[in-house]
Write a protein that holds these residues in place. Structure first.
Motif, PDB file in Angstrom:
ATOM      1  N   ARG A 192       0.839  -1.211   0.000  1.00 25.65           N
ATOM      2  CA  ARG A 192       0.000   0.000   0.000  1.00 25.65           C
ATOM      3  C   ARG A 192       0.871   1.257   0.000  1.00 25.65           C
ATOM      4  O   ARG A 192       0.557   2.235  -0.679  1.00 25.65           O
ATOM      5  N   TRP A 193       1.954   1.235   0.777  1.00 22.79           N
ATOM      6  CA  TRP A 193       2.882   2.376   0.779  1.00 22.79           C
ATOM      7  C   TRP A 193       3.436   2.592  -0.624  1.00 22.79           C
ATOM      8  O   TRP A 193       3.457   3.730  -1.126  1.00 22.79           O
ATOM      9  N   ALA A 194       3.876   1.517  -1.293  1.00 19.45           N
ATOM     10  CA  ALA A 194       4.451   1.636  -2.637  1.00 19.45           C
ATOM     11  C   ALA A 194       3.429   2.183  -3.633  1.00 19.45           C
ATOM     12  O   ALA A 194       3.758   3.033  -4.468  1.00 19.45           O
ATOM     13  N   ALA A 224       8.249  -0.519  -9.562  1.00 21.29           N
ATOM     14  CA  ALA A 224       9.153  -1.617  -9.202  1.00 21.29           C
ATOM     15  C   ALA A 224      10.178  -1.159  -8.170  1.00 21.29           C
ATOM     16  O   ALA A 224      10.443  -1.872  -7.194  1.00 21.29           O
ATOM     17  N   ASP A 225      10.761   0.018  -8.369  1.00 23.74           N
ATOM     18  CA  ASP A 225      11.734   0.533  -7.402  1.00 23.74           C
ATOM     19  C   ASP A 225      11.102   0.713  -6.024  1.00 23.74           C
ATOM     20  O   ASP A 225      11.693   0.363  -5.001  1.00 23.74           O
ATOM     21  N   LEU A 226       9.913   1.257  -5.992  1.00 24.93           N
ATOM     22  CA  LEU A 226       9.230   1.470  -4.719  1.00 24.93           C
ATOM     23  C   LEU A 226       8.872   0.143  -4.054  1.00 24.93           C
ATOM     24  O   LEU A 226       8.949   0.019  -2.826  1.00 24.93           O
ATOM     25  N   MET A 227       8.538  -0.850  -4.839  1.00 24.51           N
ATOM     26  CA  MET A 227       8.270  -2.174  -4.285  1.00 24.51           C
ATOM     27  C   MET A 227       9.546  -2.806  -3.730  1.00 24.51           C
ATOM     28  O   MET A 227       9.503  -3.508  -2.714  1.00 24.51           O
ATOM     29  N   HIS A 228      10.687  -2.549  -4.378  1.00 21.77           N
ATOM     30  CA  HIS A 228      11.957  -3.056  -3.834  1.00 21.77           C
ATOM     31  C   HIS A 228      12.173  -2.497  -2.431  1.00 21.77           C
ATOM     32  O   HIS A 228      12.544  -3.225  -1.505  1.00 21.77           O
ATOM     33  N   VAL A 229      11.957  -1.200  -2.279  1.00 22.12           N
ATOM     34  CA  VAL A 229      12.126  -0.559  -0.973  1.00 22.12           C
ATOM     35  C   VAL A 229      11.101  -1.123   0.018  1.00 22.12           C
ATOM     36  O   VAL A 229      11.453  -1.517   1.137  1.00 22.12           O
ATOM     37  N   ALA A 230       9.860  -1.185  -0.378  1.00 22.70           N
ATOM     38  CA  ALA A 230       8.789  -1.640   0.506  1.00 22.70           C
ATOM     39  C   ALA A 230       9.007  -3.057   1.007  1.00 22.70           C
ATOM     40  O   ALA A 230       8.606  -3.399   2.122  1.00 22.70           O
ATOM     41  N   ASN A 231       9.635  -3.879   0.206  1.00 25.53           N
ATOM     42  CA  ASN A 231       9.817  -5.278   0.566  1.00 25.53           C
ATOM     43  C   ASN A 231      11.206  -5.568   1.101  1.00 25.53           C
ATOM     44  O   ASN A 231      11.629  -6.719   1.143  1.00 25.53           O
ATOM     45  N   SER A 232      11.888  -4.535   1.536  1.00 25.42           N
ATOM     46  CA  SER A 232      13.200  -4.682   2.162  1.00 25.42           C
ATOM     47  C   SER A 232      13.115  -4.508   3.674  1.00 25.42           C
ATOM     48  O   SER A 232      14.132  -4.338   4.340  1.00 25.42           O
ATOM     49  N   THR A 233      11.913  -4.557   4.216  1.00 26.06           N
ATOM     50  CA  THR A 233      11.728  -4.275   5.640  1.00 26.06           C
ATOM     51  C   THR A 233      12.474  -5.207   6.592  1.00 26.06           C
ATOM     52  O   THR A 233      12.760  -4.771   7.701  1.00 26.06           O
ATOM     53  N   PRO A 234      12.813  -6.418   6.236  1.00 26.83           N
ATOM     54  CA  PRO A 234      13.633  -7.188   7.181  1.00 26.83           C
ATOM     55  C   PRO A 234      15.058  -6.614   7.308  1.00 26.83           C
ATOM     56  O   PRO A 234      15.750  -6.889   8.276  1.00 26.83           O
ATOM     57  N   ALA A 235      15.467  -5.810   6.346  1.00 20.76           N
ATOM     58  CA  ALA A 235      16.815  -5.233   6.335  1.00 20.76           C
ATOM     59  C   ALA A 235      16.838  -3.913   7.103  1.00 20.76           C
ATOM     60  O   ALA A 235      15.809  -3.282   7.333  1.00 20.76           O
ATOM     61  N   ALA A 236      18.044  -3.484   7.443  1.00 21.43           N
ATOM     62  CA  ALA A 236      18.212  -2.213   8.153  1.00 21.43           C
ATOM     63  C   ALA A 236      18.091  -1.013   7.220  1.00 21.43           C
ATOM     64  O   ALA A 236      17.878   0.108   7.671  1.00 21.43           O
ATOM     65  N   GLY A 237      18.222  -1.244   5.920  1.00 23.94           N
ATOM     66  CA  GLY A 237      18.132  -0.163   4.951  1.00 23.94           C
ATOM     67  C   GLY A 237      18.229  -0.695   3.540  1.00 23.94           C
ATOM     68  O   GLY A 237      18.483  -1.878   3.323  1.00 23.94           O
ATOM     69  N   VAL A 256      16.016   7.393  -4.004  1.00 25.05           N
ATOM     70  CA  VAL A 256      16.088   8.096  -2.726  1.00 25.05           C
ATOM     71  C   VAL A 256      15.019   9.184  -2.676  1.00 25.05           C
ATOM     72  O   VAL A 256      14.265   9.296  -1.713  1.00 25.05           O
ATOM     73  N   LYS A 257      14.930   9.959  -3.729  1.00 24.96           N
ATOM     74  CA  LYS A 257      13.956  11.051  -3.801  1.00 24.96           C
ATOM     75  C   LYS A 257      12.524  10.505  -3.841  1.00 24.96           C
ATOM     76  O   LYS A 257      11.649  10.999  -3.133  1.00 24.96           O
ATOM     77  N   ASP A 258      12.296   9.481  -4.661  1.00 23.88           N
ATOM     78  CA  ASP A 258      10.953   8.943  -4.826  1.00 23.88           C
ATOM     79  C   ASP A 258      10.443   8.258  -3.558  1.00 23.88           C
ATOM     80  O   ASP A 258       9.264   8.351  -3.233  1.00 23.88           O
ATOM     81  N   ALA A 259      11.321   7.590  -2.829  1.00 25.07           N
ATOM     82  CA  ALA A 259      10.910   6.900  -1.603  1.00 25.07           C
ATOM     83  C   ALA A 259      10.561   7.894  -0.509  1.00 25.07           C
ATOM     84  O   ALA A 259       9.672   7.640   0.305  1.00 25.07           O
ATOM     85  N   GLY A 260      11.247   9.020  -0.478  1.00 25.89           N
ATOM     86  CA  GLY A 260      10.952  10.055   0.507  1.00 25.89           C
ATOM     87  C   GLY A 260      11.431   9.707   1.901  1.00 25.89           C
ATOM     88  O   GLY A 260      11.963   8.627   2.149  1.00 25.89           O
ATOM     89  N   PRO A 261      11.204  10.627   2.821  1.00 20.62           N
ATOM     90  CA  PRO A 261      11.729  10.463   4.176  1.00 20.62           C
ATOM     91  C   PRO A 261      10.986   9.428   5.022  1.00 20.62           C
ATOM     92  O   PRO A 261      11.488   8.986   6.037  1.00 20.62           O
ATOM     93  N   ASN A 262       9.791   9.046   4.622  1.00 14.61           N
ATOM     94  CA  ASN A 262       8.999   8.105   5.418  1.00 14.61           C
ATOM     95  C   ASN A 262       8.947   6.711   4.815  1.00 14.61           C
ATOM     96  O   ASN A 262       7.972   5.984   4.992  1.00 14.61           O
ATOM     97  N   ALA A 263      10.000   6.324   4.097  1.00 17.40           N
ATOM     98  CA  ALA A 263      10.067   4.995   3.492  1.00 17.40           C
ATOM     99  C   ALA A 263      10.047   3.931   4.589  1.00 17.40           C
ATOM    100  O   ALA A 263      10.467   4.189   5.721  1.00 17.40           O
TER     101      ALA A 263
END
Length: 130
Positions: free
Chosen positions: A79-81, A92-105, A114-121
Protein backbone atom coordinates in the motif's frame (compact mmCIF):
# COMPACT_ATOMS: atom_id res chain seq x y z
CA UNK A 1 -6.44 -20.24 -0.85
CA UNK A 2 -4.53 -20.18 -4.11
CA UNK A 3 -1.99 -17.72 -5.49
CA UNK A 4 -3.00 -16.03 -8.73
CA UNK A 5 -0.70 -15.42 -11.67
CA UNK A 6 -0.29 -12.11 -13.45
CA UNK A 7 -2.24 -13.30 -16.48
CA UNK A 8 -5.34 -13.96 -14.34
CA UNK A 9 -5.17 -10.47 -12.87
CA UNK A 10 -4.50 -8.89 -16.26
CA UNK A 11 -7.62 -10.54 -17.71
CA UNK A 12 -9.62 -9.32 -14.71
CA UNK A 13 -8.44 -5.73 -15.22
CA UNK A 14 -8.26 -5.49 -19.01
CA UNK A 15 -11.37 -7.54 -19.85
CA UNK A 16 -9.77 -8.23 -23.26
CA UNK A 17 -10.83 -11.88 -23.34
CA UNK A 18 -14.42 -12.29 -22.14
CA UNK A 19 -14.13 -16.00 -21.37
CA UNK A 20 -10.91 -15.60 -19.38
CA UNK A 21 -12.26 -12.45 -17.68
CA UNK A 22 -15.24 -14.49 -16.44
CA UNK A 23 -12.90 -17.15 -15.03
CA UNK A 24 -10.82 -14.40 -13.42
CA UNK A 25 -13.98 -12.92 -11.86
CA UNK A 26 -14.76 -16.28 -10.27
CA UNK A 27 -11.20 -16.69 -8.98
CA UNK A 28 -11.05 -13.20 -7.47
CA UNK A 29 -14.41 -13.76 -5.76
CA UNK A 30 -12.70 -16.44 -3.63
CA UNK A 31 -9.85 -15.87 -1.16
CA UNK A 32 -6.58 -15.59 -3.08
CA UNK A 33 -2.93 -14.85 -2.38
CA UNK A 34 -1.41 -11.84 -4.14
CA UNK A 35 2.38 -11.95 -4.23
CA UNK A 36 4.57 -8.89 -4.57
CA UNK A 37 6.38 -10.20 -7.66
CA UNK A 38 3.03 -10.70 -9.39
CA UNK A 39 2.06 -7.11 -8.60
CA UNK A 40 5.31 -5.78 -10.06
CA UNK A 41 4.79 -7.79 -13.23
CA UNK A 42 1.13 -6.75 -13.41
CA UNK A 43 2.08 -3.08 -13.24
CA UNK A 44 4.44 -3.60 -16.17
CA UNK A 45 1.78 -5.46 -18.19
CA UNK A 46 -0.90 -2.85 -17.53
CA UNK A 47 1.42 0.00 -18.41
CA UNK A 48 3.09 -1.63 -21.42
CA UNK A 49 0.21 -3.54 -22.99
CA UNK A 50 -2.79 -1.95 -21.33
CA UNK A 51 -1.57 1.60 -21.96
CA UNK A 52 -2.39 2.70 -18.41
CA UNK A 53 -1.02 5.95 -17.13
CA UNK A 54 0.20 6.48 -13.58
CA UNK A 55 -3.11 7.67 -12.11
CA UNK A 56 -5.20 4.84 -13.57
CA UNK A 57 -2.56 2.25 -12.76
CA UNK A 58 -2.22 3.37 -9.14
CA UNK A 59 -6.00 3.40 -8.71
CA UNK A 60 -6.30 -0.08 -10.29
CA UNK A 61 -3.56 -1.56 -8.09
CA UNK A 62 -5.11 0.03 -4.99
CA UNK A 63 -8.50 -1.45 -5.91
CA UNK A 64 -6.99 -4.89 -6.42
CA UNK A 65 -5.14 -5.00 -3.10
CA UNK A 66 -8.26 -3.71 -1.33
CA UNK A 67 -10.46 -6.58 -2.45
CA UNK A 68 -11.83 -8.36 0.62
CA UNK A 69 -10.80 -11.71 -0.88
CA UNK A 70 -7.16 -10.67 -1.45
CA UNK A 71 -4.47 -11.78 0.97
CA UNK A 72 -1.64 -9.46 -0.04
CA UNK A 73 1.96 -10.32 0.73
CA UNK A 74 3.41 -7.46 2.81
CA UNK A 75 0.13 -5.56 2.51
CA UNK A 76 1.34 -2.47 4.38
CA UNK A 77 4.46 -2.17 2.24
CA UNK A 78 2.49 -2.71 -0.95
CA UNK A 79 0.00 0.00 0.00
CA UNK A 80 2.88 2.38 0.78
CA UNK A 81 4.45 1.64 -2.64
CA UNK A 82 1.16 2.23 -4.45
CA UNK A 83 0.56 5.51 -2.60
CA UNK A 84 4.10 6.74 -3.40
CA UNK A 85 3.80 5.59 -7.01
CA UNK A 86 0.59 7.58 -7.39
CA UNK A 87 2.68 10.68 -6.64
CA UNK A 88 6.01 9.85 -8.30
CA UNK A 89 8.60 7.21 -9.01
CA UNK A 90 8.90 3.79 -10.54
CA UNK A 91 6.57 1.17 -9.08
CA UNK A 92 9.15 -1.62 -9.20
CA UNK A 93 11.73 0.53 -7.40
CA UNK A 94 9.23 1.47 -4.72
CA UNK A 95 8.27 -2.17 -4.29
CA UNK A 96 11.96 -3.06 -3.83
CA UNK A 97 12.13 -0.56 -0.97
CA UNK A 98 8.79 -1.64 0.51
CA UNK A 99 9.82 -5.28 0.57
CA UNK A 100 13.20 -4.68 2.16
CA UNK A 101 11.73 -4.27 5.64
CA UNK A 102 13.63 -7.19 7.18
CA UNK A 103 16.81 -5.23 6.33
CA UNK A 104 18.21 -2.21 8.15
CA UNK A 105 18.13 -0.16 4.95
CA UNK A 106 18.09 -0.13 1.17
CA UNK A 107 21.28 0.92 -0.63
CA UNK A 108 21.32 2.17 -4.21
CA UNK A 109 23.35 4.08 -6.78
CA UNK A 110 20.05 5.53 -8.11
CA UNK A 111 19.41 9.08 -6.87
CA UNK A 112 15.82 8.92 -8.09
CA UNK A 113 14.92 6.07 -5.73
CA UNK A 114 16.09 8.10 -2.73
CA UNK A 115 13.96 11.05 -3.80
CA UNK A 116 10.95 8.94 -4.83
CA UNK A 117 10.91 6.90 -1.60
CA UNK A 118 10.95 10.06 0.51
CA UNK A 119 11.73 10.46 4.18
CA UNK A 120 9.00 8.11 5.42
CA UNK A 121 10.07 5.00 3.49
CA UNK A 122 9.53 1.66 5.26
CA UNK A 123 13.33 1.38 5.51
CA UNK A 124 15.95 4.11 5.14
CA UNK A 125 17.10 4.50 1.53
CA UNK A 126 20.79 5.27 1.21
CA UNK A 127 22.58 6.62 -1.84
CA UNK A 128 26.06 5.26 -2.22
CA UNK A 129 28.64 6.55 -4.67
CA UNK A 130 27.74 9.21 -7.19
Amino acid sequence: MRALDTCILARWVLRDDPAQAAVADDLLAQPFFLGVSVLVELSWVLESFGGMGRETLARTLAELVSLPTAWVQNADGVRWAIERFAQRGDFADLMHVANSTPAAGFITFDKAIVKDAGPNAPVPVELIGS
